[in-house]
Write a protein that holds these residues in place. Structure first.
Motif, PDB file in Angstrom:
ATOM      1  N   ALA A 125       0.821  -1.212   0.000  1.00  0.00           N
ATOM      2  CA  ALA A 125       0.000   0.000   0.000  1.00  0.00           C
ATOM      3  C   ALA A 125       0.855   1.261   0.000  1.00  0.00           C
ATOM      4  CB  ALA A 125      -0.928  -0.003   1.212  1.00  0.00           C
ATOM      5  N   LYS A 126       2.053   1.184   0.597  1.00  0.00           N
ATOM      6  CA  LYS A 126       2.919   2.356   0.713  1.00  0.00           C
ATOM      7  C   LYS A 126       4.025   2.388  -0.341  1.00  0.00           C
ATOM      8  CE  LYS A 126       1.978   2.916   5.642  1.00  0.00           C
ATOM      9  NZ  LYS A 126       2.520   2.911   7.021  1.00  0.00           N
ATOM     10  N   ALA A 127       3.968   1.446  -1.288  1.00  0.00           N
ATOM     11  CA  ALA A 127       4.982   1.407  -2.350  1.00  0.00           C
ATOM     12  C   ALA A 127       4.809   2.580  -3.305  1.00  0.00           C
ATOM     13  CB  ALA A 127       4.887   0.093  -3.112  1.00  0.00           C
ATOM     14  N   THR A 128       5.873   2.913  -4.011  1.00  0.00           N
ATOM     15  CA  THR A 128       5.795   3.962  -5.028  1.00  0.00           C
ATOM     16  C   THR A 128       4.730   3.586  -6.053  1.00  0.00           C
ATOM     17  OG1 THR A 128       8.148   4.443  -4.751  1.00  0.00           O
ATOM     18  CG2 THR A 128       7.092   5.232  -6.776  1.00  0.00           C
ATOM     19  N   PRO A 129       3.756   4.460  -6.297  1.00  0.00           N
ATOM     20  CA  PRO A 129       2.644   4.108  -7.198  1.00  0.00           C
ATOM     21  C   PRO A 129       2.993   4.316  -8.674  1.00  0.00           C
ATOM     22  CG  PRO A 129       2.250   6.266  -6.262  1.00  0.00           C
ATOM     23  CD  PRO A 129       3.530   5.768  -5.634  1.00  0.00           C
ATOM     24  N   ASP A 130       3.930   3.516  -9.147  1.00  0.00           N
ATOM     25  CA  ASP A 130       4.368   3.651 -10.539  1.00  0.00           C
ATOM     26  C   ASP A 130       4.015   2.439 -11.391  1.00  0.00           C
ATOM     27  OD1 ASP A 130       6.077   1.784  -9.454  1.00  0.00           O
ATOM     28  OD2 ASP A 130       7.923   2.933  -9.786  1.00  0.00           O
ATOM     29  N   GLY A 131       3.301   1.475 -10.805  1.00  0.00           N
ATOM     30  CA  GLY A 131       2.916   0.285 -11.554  1.00  0.00           C
ATOM     31  C   GLY A 131       3.915  -0.843 -11.486  1.00  0.00           C
ATOM     32  N   TYR A 132       5.043  -0.617 -10.803  1.00  0.00           N
ATOM     33  CA  TYR A 132       6.073  -1.650 -10.745  1.00  0.00           C
ATOM     34  C   TYR A 132       6.036  -2.445  -9.430  1.00  0.00           C
ATOM     35  CZ  TYR A 132       7.810   0.073 -15.127  1.00  0.00           C
ATOM     36  OH  TYR A 132       7.898   0.427 -16.463  1.00  0.00           O
ATOM     37  N   THR A 133       5.053  -2.135  -8.580  1.00  0.00           N
ATOM     38  CA  THR A 133       4.763  -2.957  -7.407  1.00  0.00           C
ATOM     39  C   THR A 133       3.266  -3.220  -7.378  1.00  0.00           C
ATOM     40  OG1 THR A 133       6.596  -2.055  -6.106  1.00  0.00           O
ATOM     41  CG2 THR A 133       4.830  -3.152  -4.905  1.00  0.00           C
ATOM     42  N   LEU A 134       2.900  -4.487  -7.427  1.00  0.00           N
ATOM     43  CA  LEU A 134       1.507  -4.911  -7.312  1.00  0.00           C
ATOM     44  C   LEU A 134       1.391  -5.797  -6.075  1.00  0.00           C
ATOM     45  CD1 LEU A 134       0.902  -5.871 -11.070  1.00  0.00           C
ATOM     46  CD2 LEU A 134       0.546  -3.645  -9.964  1.00  0.00           C
ATOM     47  N   VAL A 135       0.172  -6.212  -5.738  1.00  0.00           N
ATOM     48  CA  VAL A 135      -0.004  -7.030  -4.548  1.00  0.00           C
ATOM     49  C   VAL A 135      -1.126  -8.034  -4.760  1.00  0.00           C
ATOM     50  CG1 VAL A 135      -1.533  -5.320  -3.481  1.00  0.00           C
ATOM     51  CG2 VAL A 135      -0.356  -6.998  -2.026  1.00  0.00           C
ATOM     52  N   LEU A 136      -0.906  -9.226  -4.217  1.00  0.00           N
ATOM     53  CA  LEU A 136      -1.936 -10.263  -4.206  1.00  0.00           C
ATOM     54  C   LEU A 136      -2.797  -9.991  -2.976  1.00  0.00           C
ATOM     55  CD1 LEU A 136      -3.031 -13.283  -3.352  1.00  0.00           C
ATOM     56  CD2 LEU A 136      -2.776 -12.828  -5.789  1.00  0.00           C
ATOM     57  N   THR A 137      -3.997  -9.481  -3.176  1.00  0.00           N
ATOM     58  CA  THR A 137      -4.906  -9.197  -2.073  1.00  0.00           C
ATOM     59  C   THR A 137      -5.787 -10.413  -1.817  1.00  0.00           C
ATOM     60  OG1 THR A 137      -6.156  -7.987  -3.777  1.00  0.00           O
ATOM     61  CG2 THR A 137      -4.973  -6.689  -2.167  1.00  0.00           C
ATOM     62  N   GLY A 138      -6.323 -10.520  -0.593  1.00  0.00           N
ATOM     63  CA  GLY A 138      -7.111 -11.707  -0.283  1.00  0.00           C
ATOM     64  C   GLY A 138      -7.922 -11.558   0.990  1.00  0.00           C
ATOM     65  N   VAL A 139      -8.670 -12.598   1.306  1.00  0.00           N
ATOM     66  CA  VAL A 139      -9.642 -12.540   2.395  1.00  0.00           C
ATOM     67  C   VAL A 139      -9.003 -12.246   3.742  1.00  0.00           C
ATOM     68  CG1 VAL A 139      -9.606 -15.069   2.674  1.00  0.00           C
ATOM     69  CG2 VAL A 139     -11.561 -13.762   3.518  1.00  0.00           C
TER      70      VAL A 139
END
Length: 324
Positions: free
Chosen positions: A82-96
């Motif tokens: 959530a706090k990564a640089t918002p440049d598209g080069y960090t994504l996250v696997l979100t889940g329950v």
């Protein structure tokens, strides 16, 4: 004169920066992309993250690399994403667990799953299965429920705190009015060992993890938590059809990005992720493991995450569960 030159130079630099930024977005991705999976390697979340990494890497012709950051029920990795640089080069696997259950357990989380991410698309949904050790006398879900009601507080179950199986049991206890004693475990490995050994008589567990043990006769499946029967467990009833209409408690995951990623990059990512999920070979791979491929796209997934936060916060508050 100096001031005019300074202003002109500033404007010129700004005019150059805008096309360069646009070019970077148009050229996205031009280097490896990281997908944070907020759990250790080997589990369902890791499998889903690596599936998306492989397929998106093929689609974009750039490496998509999984980084496992476990701890705190997924909260450590989820907050870092959530706090990564918002440049598209960090994504996250979100889940329950990391993006719904955690909000009910800890109101002081370092991230807000409704506000701090742009949810791209949901990847999978799958039920938990209520399984018992074959040494128990229970052949059906109704037999188990009747026994628990006749012997309140004398049956126990194992669980990993905040996992989807834990939440499924809490919801069942509330729905059916059951008093069952929970025994917490630090991880799924020790829990499964004790279940197979008969130390604990029953647990809720993801259907893919239970399947090989059920097929081998080492566990007995009594019920699934999905709204409809699972194709890999065709003879196992749902809890909803066993006397508790509307009961549903599923495990799920999806792909998200930190809030603030430029719209052109988000559009590229969403389109590619949806295309991956709609491809026949990906659907076949997931469905062969008993997973359901849910509706796709950002609008659906954003609304779904919000509804799951509301659902599990209500269950946790009713149960009075506190984070250790």
């Amino acid at each position: 004169m100096q001031r005019r030159h300074l202003v002109a130079a500033t404007l010129a630099a700004a005019s150059l920066a805008l096309p360069l930024a646009s070019l970077a977005q148009a050229d996205y991705p031009n280097k490896p992309v990281k997908i944070i999976v907020p759990f250790p390697a080997g589990g369902t979340s890791d499998v889903m993250g690596r599936l998306m990494a492989d397929e998106l890497g093929k689609a974009f012709k750039q490496p998509f690399v999984v980084e496992n950051i476990g701890g705190a029920g997924g909260a450590i990795g989820a907050e870092r994403a959530a706090k990564a640089t918002p440049d598209g080069y960090t994504l996250v696997l979100t889940g329950v667990g990391s993006n719904a259950v955690n909000h009910g357990l800890n109101p002081k989380l370092g991230y807000d799953s409704n506000k701090d991410y742009h949810h791209l698309t949901q990847i999978h949904a799958g039920p938990n299965v209520l399984v018992v050790n074959p040494s128990t006398p229970f052949k059906t879900f109704k037999e188990l429920v009747a026994h628990v009601k006749a012997n309140p507080g004398k049956m126990n179950y194992g669980y990993t705190p905040a996992a989807s199986g834990h939440m499924a049991m809490e919801q069942l206890k509330q729905t059916a009015g059951l008093f069952i004693v929970g025994i917490p475990y630090r991880g799924g490995g020790p829990l499964m060992t004790d279940l197979l050994g008969g130390t604990v008589p029953m647990i809720f567990i993801n259907q893919d993890a239970a399947l090989p043990h059920v097929k081998a006769g080492k566990l007995r499946a009594l019920a699934v938590t999905s709204a409809e029967r699972n194709p890999l467990y065709p003879d196992v009833p749902t809890i909803a059809e066993s006397g508790y209409p509307g009961f549903e408690a599923i495990s799920w995951s999806g792909l998200s990005a930190p809030r603030g990623v430029p719209a052109p990059i988000l559009e590229k990512l969403e389109a590619a992720a949806v295309q991956v999920m709609q491809s026949p070979h990906v659907r076949q791979k997931l469905e062969s493991q008993g997973f359901v491929v849910p509706p796709q796209g950002s609008a659906h997934y954003t609304k779904f995450v919000a509804s799951e936060i509301e659902r599990w916060t209500r269950v946790i508050k009713t149960a009075g569960i506190k984070q250790d």
